[in-house]
Design a protein around this motif. Structure first.
Motif, PDB file in Angstrom:
ATOM      1  N   HIS A  59       0.830  -1.207   0.000  1.00 48.45           N
ATOM      2  CA  HIS A  59       0.000   0.000   0.000  1.00 48.45           C
ATOM      3  C   HIS A  59       0.864   1.257   0.000  1.00 48.45           C
ATOM      4  O   HIS A  59       0.516   2.264  -0.640  1.00 48.45           O
ATOM      5  N   SER A  60       2.008   1.207   0.685  1.00 46.96           N
ATOM      6  CA  SER A  60       2.878   2.382   0.782  1.00 46.96           C
ATOM      7  C   SER A  60       3.491   2.756  -0.566  1.00 46.96           C
ATOM      8  O   SER A  60       3.950   3.890  -0.751  1.00 46.96           O
ATOM      9  N   GLN A  61       3.493   1.814  -1.534  1.00 48.00           N
ATOM     10  CA  GLN A  61       4.101   2.062  -2.846  1.00 48.00           C
ATOM     11  C   GLN A  61       3.064   2.248  -3.949  1.00 48.00           C
ATOM     12  O   GLN A  61       3.418   2.323  -5.137  1.00 48.00           O
ATOM     13  N   THR A  62       1.808   2.331  -3.582  1.00 50.00           N
ATOM     14  CA  THR A  62       0.739   2.496  -4.571  1.00 50.00           C
ATOM     15  C   THR A  62       0.986   3.727  -5.438  1.00 50.00           C
ATOM     16  O   THR A  62       1.307   4.805  -4.933  1.00 50.00           O
ATOM     17  N   GLY A  63       0.857   3.543  -6.754  1.00 47.81           N
ATOM     18  CA  GLY A  63       1.026   4.651  -7.680  1.00 47.81           C
ATOM     19  C   GLY A  63       2.457   4.940  -8.074  1.00 47.81           C
ATOM     20  O   GLY A  63       2.714   5.833  -8.881  1.00 47.81           O
ATOM     21  N   CYS A  69       7.642  -3.300  -9.374  1.00 46.37           N
ATOM     22  CA  CYS A  69       9.028  -3.676  -9.663  1.00 46.37           C
ATOM     23  C   CYS A  69       9.457  -4.931  -8.907  1.00 46.37           C
ATOM     24  O   CYS A  69       9.574  -4.912  -7.674  1.00 46.37           O
ATOM     25  N   LEU A  70       9.723  -6.006  -9.643  1.00 49.00           N
ATOM     26  CA  LEU A  70      10.146  -7.249  -9.003  1.00 49.00           C
ATOM     27  C   LEU A  70      11.500  -7.095  -8.319  1.00 49.00           C
ATOM     28  O   LEU A  70      11.740  -7.699  -7.270  1.00 49.00           O
ATOM     29  N   ASP A  71      12.383  -6.283  -8.888  1.00 46.62           N
ATOM     30  CA  ASP A  71      13.682  -6.052  -8.255  1.00 46.62           C
ATOM     31  C   ASP A  71      13.510  -5.371  -6.906  1.00 46.62           C
ATOM     32  O   ASP A  71      14.185  -5.726  -5.922  1.00 46.62           O
ATOM     33  N   HIS A 119       6.910  -5.206 -14.616  1.00 51.56           N
ATOM     34  CA  HIS A 119       8.353  -5.370 -14.747  1.00 51.56           C
ATOM     35  C   HIS A 119       8.651  -6.253 -15.956  1.00 51.56           C
ATOM     36  O   HIS A 119       7.858  -7.126 -16.323  1.00 51.56           O
ATOM     37  N   ARG A 120       9.774  -6.008 -16.607  1.00 47.98           N
ATOM     38  CA  ARG A 120      10.145  -6.797 -17.797  1.00 47.98           C
ATOM     39  C   ARG A 120      10.191  -8.299 -17.497  1.00 47.98           C
ATOM     40  O   ARG A 120       9.801  -9.112 -18.336  1.00 47.98           O
ATOM     41  N   ASP A 121      10.672  -8.676 -16.306  1.00 52.80           N
ATOM     42  CA  ASP A 121      10.726 -10.098 -15.961  1.00 52.80           C
ATOM     43  C   ASP A 121       9.326 -10.703 -15.936  1.00 52.80           C
ATOM     44  O   ASP A 121       9.102 -11.839 -16.391  1.00 52.80           O
TER      45      ASP A 121
END
Length: 222
Positions: A59-63, A69-71, A119-121
């Motif tokens: 939730h903290s990274q929404t948007g 990002c899988l990395d 993510h590309r992966d």
């Protein structure tokens, strides 16, 4: 608003991937069930507390691009996220009528471009497990530009990869914020895909034109 497309006015079709073309339940199950179970097992903590922790972190990274990002999540959770996702790849499913829709776009000589925050992966895994990639003129990950579709700048950045006329462009997405930034950029036909999975609630399109099944917007063969 129901979709009422005049296909003669559309040259380019920008398509989201997860939820729009592919059943979103795969990703929902992965992040809400598989990742918490792997984290709880690795760190010997309860599954209940782990679900709360990971939900808070997500939730903290929404948007933001980190959300996709899988990395980032591999480092943040100290888990082999891409490997875990690959182990579940057999569960990836294309929505009904998607293949027919993609074929119809090509039959009508539309330029078809994937624009995904994935993510590309993750993109590679999903292209391996489906046949959707064959129908695209370009496959774009927001990670290529270091910004998500929630950032209006991405729509001009895409012009550097494949030129398009915003006034003759259709964007289909289940992400309302992405639809909003595209509209603000000048893309004439932002369209919300409301059916993301038979196992998840439909998207509320708010003020955007929308559709549930691709048969509703299928172009006639020219």
């Amino acid at each position: 608003m129901n979709a009422n497309l005049n296909w003669s006015q559309i040259d380019t079709v920008l398509l989201d991937m997860d939820g729009t073309l592919l059943d979103l339940h795969f990703d929902w199950h992965f992040w809400m069930e598989v990742i918490p179970q792997a984290y709880a097992s690795k760190n010997k903590v309860s599954l209940e507390s782990t679900k709360a922790l990971i939900h808070e972190k997500i939730h903290s990274q929404t948007g933001t691009l980190n959300w996709y990002c899988l990395d980032y999540w591999t480092e943040a959770l100290d888990l082999p996220v891409a490997q875990l996702k690959r182990e579940l790849k057999h569960q990836i499913q294309v929505h009904p009528e998607v293949m027919e829709f993609l074929a119809a776009l090509k039959a009508n000589n539309k330029t078809v471009v994937m624009v995904t925050n994935a993510h590309r992966d993750s993109l590679v895994i999903k292209l391996e497990m489906t046949e959707i990639g064959d129908y695209f003129d370009e496959l774009i990950s927001a990670h290529d530009f270091g910004m998500p579709k929630e950032d209006i700048t991405i729509w001009s950045k895409i012009q550097d990869v494949i030129a398009y006329d915003p006034q003759r462009t259709l964007l289909i997405d289940d992400n309302l914020r992405a639809l909003q930034t595209a509209k603000e950029y000048g893309i004439a036909y932002p369209l919300c895909a409301t059916y993301v999975s038979p196992k998840l609630d439909k998207i509320d399109p708010k003020d955007f034109a929308s559709f549930e099944f691709y048969s509703e917007i299928m172009p006639n063969e020219s």
